[in-house]
Design a protein around this motif. Structure first.
Motif, PDB file in Angstrom:
ATOM      1  N   VAL A 283       0.849  -0.207   1.670  1.00 32.81           N
ATOM      2  CA  VAL A 283       2.051  -0.613   1.255  1.00 32.81           C
ATOM      3  C   VAL A 283       1.716  -0.993  -0.171  1.00 32.81           C
ATOM      4  CG1 VAL A 283       4.007  -2.336   1.416  1.00 32.81           C
ATOM      5  CG2 VAL A 283       3.079  -1.318   3.421  1.00 32.81           C
ATOM      6  N   CYS A 284       2.386  -0.522  -1.359  1.00 35.32           N
ATOM      7  CA  CYS A 284       2.224  -0.753  -2.511  1.00 35.32           C
ATOM      8  C   CYS A 284       0.678  -0.677  -2.988  1.00 35.32           C
ATOM      9  CB  CYS A 284       2.862  -2.229  -3.020  1.00 35.32           C
ATOM     10  SG  CYS A 284       4.700  -2.147  -2.828  1.00 35.32           S
ATOM     11  N   ASN A 285      -0.030   0.125  -2.330  1.00 36.74           N
ATOM     12  CA  ASN A 285      -1.298   0.580  -2.714  1.00 36.74           C
ATOM     13  C   ASN A 285      -2.275  -0.467  -1.947  1.00 36.74           C
ATOM     14  OD1 ASN A 285      -0.765   2.649  -4.387  1.00 36.74           O
ATOM     15  ND2 ASN A 285      -0.427   1.324  -6.061  1.00 36.74           N
TER      16      ASN A 285
ATOM     17  N   PHE B 143      -1.218  -2.939   4.931  1.00 34.92           N
ATOM     18  CA  PHE B 143      -0.421  -3.800   5.401  1.00 34.92           C
ATOM     19  C   PHE B 143      -1.115  -5.000   5.816  1.00 34.92           C
ATOM     20  CE2 PHE B 143       2.562  -5.715   8.596  1.00 34.92           C
ATOM     21  CZ  PHE B 143       3.815  -5.878   7.713  1.00 34.92           C
TER      22      PHE B 143
ATOM     23  N   ILE C 196       6.920  -2.549  10.533  1.00 35.08           N
ATOM     24  CA  ILE C 196       6.749  -1.173  10.043  1.00 35.08           C
ATOM     25  C   ILE C 196       6.432  -0.045  10.979  1.00 35.08           C
ATOM     26  CG2 ILE C 196       6.004  -2.260   7.715  1.00 35.08           C
ATOM     27  CD1 ILE C 196       3.144  -1.115   8.566  1.00 35.08           C
TER      28      ILE C 196
ATOM     29  N   TYR D 183       9.172   1.107   7.093  1.00 34.25           N
ATOM     30  CA  TYR D 183       7.704   1.010   6.411  1.00 34.25           C
ATOM     31  C   TYR D 183       8.393   1.504   4.762  1.00 34.25           C
ATOM     32  CZ  TYR D 183       3.344   3.299   4.806  1.00 34.25           C
ATOM     33  OH  TYR D 183       2.391   3.643   3.849  1.00 34.25           O
ATOM     34  N   ALA D 184       9.291   2.402   4.815  1.00 32.25           N
ATOM     35  CA  ALA D 184       9.793   2.699   3.565  1.00 32.25           C
ATOM     36  C   ALA D 184      10.299   1.513   2.907  1.00 32.25           C
ATOM     37  CB  ALA D 184      10.614   4.005   3.569  1.00 32.25           C
ATOM     38  N   ARG D 185      10.981   0.649   3.462  1.00 30.55           N
ATOM     39  CA  ARG D 185      11.439  -0.527   3.012  1.00 30.55           C
ATOM     40  C   ARG D 185      10.633  -1.508   2.594  1.00 30.55           C
ATOM     41  NH1 ARG D 185      13.699  -5.484   5.191  1.00 30.55           N
ATOM     42  NH2 ARG D 185      13.310  -4.749   7.587  1.00 30.55           N
TER      43      ARG D 185
ATOM     44  N   GLN E   4       7.475  -0.792   1.399  1.00 36.30           N
ATOM     45  CA  GLN E   4       7.292  -0.330  -0.071  1.00 36.30           C
ATOM     46  C   GLN E   4       8.138  -0.988  -1.216  1.00 36.30           C
ATOM     47  OE1 GLN E   4       4.554   1.265  -0.144  1.00 36.30           O
ATOM     48  NE2 GLN E   4       4.358   2.193   1.842  1.00 36.30           N
ATOM     49  N   ASN E   5       9.444  -1.061  -0.989  1.00 36.80           N
ATOM     50  CA  ASN E   5      10.500  -1.751  -2.068  1.00 36.80           C
ATOM     51  C   ASN E   5      10.262  -3.009  -2.199  1.00 36.80           C
ATOM     52  OD1 ASN E   5      11.152   1.244  -2.508  1.00 36.80           O
ATOM     53  ND2 ASN E   5      12.700   1.126  -0.947  1.00 36.80           N
TER      54      ASN E   5
ATOM     55  N   ASN F   7       6.213  -5.929  -3.411  1.00 31.87           N
ATOM     56  CA  ASN F   7       5.932  -6.423  -4.729  1.00 31.87           C
ATOM     57  C   ASN F   7       6.560  -7.671  -5.204  1.00 31.87           C
ATOM     58  OD1 ASN F   7       3.693  -4.906  -5.647  1.00 31.87           O
ATOM     59  ND2 ASN F   7       5.190  -3.074  -6.079  1.00 31.87           N
TER      60      ASN F   7
END
Length: 247
Positions: free
Chosen positions: A28-30, A33, A215, A221-223, A225-226, A229
């Motif tokens: 998640v964002c590199n 999790f 997730i 899981y896609a959410r 990522q957004n 951060n």
């Protein structure tokens, strides 16, 4: 406080997105999790020991933790040779604890509650087990949880569409952990501990309307990522090399 993180999940539904990684290691964002769970726990000075209940592809998690330098936790690995269910994983991990109570978290869920408040509520009520509950609307992926005026859980309902209710947020506090010795080696914590204990009036549910994400399905899981951060922007380190590598 000692914390057990349940991180043995297969992540079958996430395979198209993350391959054969354990679910808690889904990037998640590199970052895995699991990194964000540890970041969340690092806020609490009373948490010094993390017991990771591992199974599927456990060597990936162990290798990553052994490279991790950012958090000052003591890590212990409780590794199951064959799937033991959520209950069996908790029972085995409890053997690695030394205090009379343990905090249990799901390794694929982020529920950013105030853990100090949760622990105080648990101590004041004096039950064997407490569950953090998340209020939710229009859901069918989770079962609804009913509580009474004394915060005792009265019902864990089956999964069905619910216009408004509360779900099990996947955070537990267990006291007098010896009672878990009576359980079998392989069992579901949800069906063979939570549901029977409700009949004895020995589970409290405390409601927290804080950020929650699971997730386990591709959409959430896609959410993540957004959202992560923004959620952790003040805590993430600039040097991403400081948290080890995924492989």
């Amino acid at each position: 406080m000692e914390v057990i993180i349940l991180a043995g999940g297969l992540g079958t539904r996430l395979r198209p997105a993350v391959g054969d990684l354990p679910k808690c290691m889904a990037p998640v964002c590199n970052r895995p999790f699991l990194y964000y769970i540890l970041l969340y726990l690092s806020r609490y000075k009373t948490i010094r020991k993390i017991i990771l209940a591992l199974g599927y592809r456990h060597e990936i998690i162990v290798n990553w933790i052994e490279q991790l330098q950012e958090f000052e936790f003591e890590y212990i690995f409780s590794i199951e040779d064959a799937p033991l269910g959520t209950g069996g994983a908790i029972k085995r991990a409890l053997k690695c604890t030394t205090s009379d109570r343990a905090l249990v978290l799901n390794g694929d869920t982020m529920f950013k509650i105030d853990l100090d408040h949760f622990a105080r509520q648990h101590s004041q009520r004096g039950t064997r087990l407490s569950v953090a509950l998340k209020p939710m609307k229009n859901f069918d992926r989770y079962g609804n949880v009913e509580i009474n005026e004394q915060s005792l859980i009265t019902t864990f309902e089956e999964k069905k569409h619910c216009v408004e209710g509360r779900i099990n947020g996947g955070i537990y506090l267990l006291s007098e952990k010896e009672w878990m010795n009576e359980c079998p080696e392989n069992f579901s914590f949800e069906t063979e501990v939570l549901q029977p204990q409700v009949k004895h009036g020995d589970i409290c549910g405390f409601v927290y309307d804080d950020y929650f994400i699971d997730i386990g399905v591709a959409a959430d899981y896609a959410r993540a990522q957004n959202e992560f951060n923004r959620l952790f922007c003040n805590e993430l380190t600039v040097n991403i090399g400081g948290y080890g590598t995924l492989f």
